[in-house]
Design a protein around this motif. Structure first.
Motif, PDB file in Angstrom:
ATOM      1  N   ARG A   1       7.545  12.508   6.182  1.00  0.00           N
ATOM      2  CA  ARG A   1       6.375  12.467   7.056  1.00  0.00           C
ATOM      3  C   ARG A   1       5.376  11.414   6.581  1.00  0.00           C
TER       4      ARG A   1
ATOM      5  N   THR B   1       6.734   7.984   7.384  1.00  0.00           N
ATOM      6  CA  THR B   1       6.683   7.760   8.825  1.00  0.00           C
ATOM      7  C   THR B   1       5.288   7.372   9.275  1.00  0.00           C
ATOM      8  N   TYR B   2       4.284   8.101   8.816  1.00  0.00           N
ATOM      9  CA  TYR B   2       2.913   7.804   9.232  1.00  0.00           C
ATOM     10  C   TYR B   2       2.401   6.511   8.603  1.00  0.00           C
TER      11      TYR B   2
ATOM     12  N   VAL C   1       3.572   3.868  10.851  1.00  0.00           N
ATOM     13  CA  VAL C   1       2.773   3.787  12.076  1.00  0.00           C
ATOM     14  C   VAL C   1       1.603   2.825  11.880  1.00  0.00           C
TER      15      VAL C   1
ATOM     16  N   THR D   1      -5.123   5.834  16.593  1.00  0.00           N
ATOM     17  CA  THR D   1      -3.793   6.084  16.032  1.00  0.00           C
ATOM     18  C   THR D   1      -3.762   5.790  14.542  1.00  0.00           C
TER      19      THR D   1
ATOM     20  N   ALA E   1      -3.160   8.556  11.651  1.00  0.00           N
ATOM     21  CA  ALA E   1      -2.015   8.365  10.756  1.00  0.00           C
ATOM     22  C   ALA E   1      -2.440   8.389   9.296  1.00  0.00           C
TER      23      ALA E   1
ATOM     24  N   GLY F   1      -0.975  14.959  13.226  1.00  0.00           N
ATOM     25  CA  GLY F   1       0.345  14.525  13.677  1.00  0.00           C
ATOM     26  C   GLY F   1       0.442  14.463  15.182  1.00  0.00           C
TER      27      GLY F   1
ATOM     28  N   ALA G   1       1.245  11.098  17.412  1.00  0.00           N
ATOM     29  CA  ALA G   1       2.316  11.037  18.405  1.00  0.00           C
ATOM     30  C   ALA G   1       1.784  10.571  19.755  1.00  0.00           C
TER      31      ALA G   1
ATOM     32  N   TRP H   1       0.390   6.746  19.396  1.00  0.00           N
ATOM     33  CA  TRP H   1       1.419   5.722  19.183  1.00  0.00           C
ATOM     34  C   TRP H   1       2.317   5.577  20.407  1.00  0.00           C
TER      35      TRP H   1
ATOM     36  N   LEU I   1       8.057  11.570  15.700  1.00  0.00           N
ATOM     37  CA  LEU I   1       6.617  11.792  15.845  1.00  0.00           C
ATOM     38  C   LEU I   1       6.321  13.066  16.630  1.00  0.00           C
TER      39      LEU I   1
END
Length: 288
Positions: A20, A23-24, A27, A75, A79, A92, A96, A99, A123
């Motif tokens: 996680r 991933t963020y 972003v 965003t 993030a 989160g 989502a 983004w 996401l």
């Protein structure tokens, strides 16, 4: 193992927490640097706006400078919060929504990139799991389901890509000069010599097509071989970028869902502790 057990494996929460965070972090990188066309489309004449299915269903308006700036910075802010593990559901969810809408703005004025579909799945599902920290070793079926769904999305990206090649391009995609054209248009200097060996480039087309079609078999492999296949995919994407400067950045992040990230984190911490102890010992010896 039952179908439910396979779809909902009990995995360490730490694995999801690390995935996680990565991933963020991506972003932020993606919005600010890698994929910025959504921001530029805020300045486009609305006459060029062609709503996609999502836009038609949700009645999304054409982009404006105010809209794209709000999406961009909201965003990024969400993030950065989500990266810390705080407010995982709220932050989160905002990431989502922001983004995906920002990507929609980018693609409503031109082609839609297929390397972002699995990232959307990630996401949307990551906020379904509550608090999770890198050091958590508690096993969770909720975390396992998210990781499994992301894995399925990643493999679907490969398999459906192969299917689309022959569906839209026909078998000429693998039998013609597809790779030759790619090298001519985008090839880096170190692969130009391949233009003198067109048969090799055509063989590469068949190899890529076969690998994508066979990608679902990864779920039939042992954990050890599954990791090796993922490493091979990473190597393939590295060679692709070095050869024709095409990189599927979001997809590369999603491939991490196949790996035991918490094990790598433990090894890194152990290495760091050993290094710190060695430095302290060395410093102490010099000062005796």
């Amino acid at each position: 193992m039952s179908a439910r057990g396979w779809l909902f494996p009990a995995l360490p929460l730490g694995r999801l927490a690390i995935f996680r965070s990565i991933t963020y972090a991506f972003v932020v990188l993606d919005v600010l640097w890698l994929h910025t066309s959504g921001w530029w489309h805020g300045y486009a004449d609305p006459v060029w706006y062609q709503p996609l299915i999502m836009g038609e269903l949700l009645h999304l308006p054409a982009a404006t400078v105010t809209l794209v700036n709000a999406l961009k910075w909201a965003t990024v802010a969400a993030a950065l919060v989500a990266m810390t593990g705080r407010l995982p559901r709220l932050a989160g969810g905002l990431v989502a929504a922001g983004w995906i809408w920002y990507q929609y703005v980018a693609f409503a004025y031109g082609k839609v990139d297929h390397d972002r579909g699995d990232f959307v799945v990630a996401l949307l599902l990551l906020p379904t799991v509550g608090s999770a920290w890198w050091s958590d070793r508690i096993r969770s079926q909720a975390a396992g389901f998210v990781m499994r769904a992301v894995q399925l999305a990643a493999i679907a990206t490969y398999f459906l890509s192969a299917w689309a090649k022959v569906r839209f391009g026909g078998w000429e995609w693998v039998n013609s000069a597809t790779m030759v054209r790619a090298v001519v248009r985008r090839g880096t200097p170190w692969v130009k010599w391949l233009l003198d060996l067109p048969w090799l480039l055509q063989a590469t087309q068949w190899g890529l097509f076969a690998a994508e079609m066979a990608s679902p078999l990864i779920f039939a492999l042992t954990e050890k071989w599954r990791r090796r296949v993922v490493y091979a995919w990473f190597a393939f994407h590295a060679v692709t970028f070095a050869s024709i400067t095409i990189a599927f950045w979001p997809h590369l992040i999603i491939l991490l869902a196949f790996l035991p990230l918490e094990t790598y984190a433990d090894r890194l911490r152990a290495w760091w502790r050993r290094r710190a102890v060695a430095q302290d010992s060395s410093f102490g010896a010099r000062n005796r």
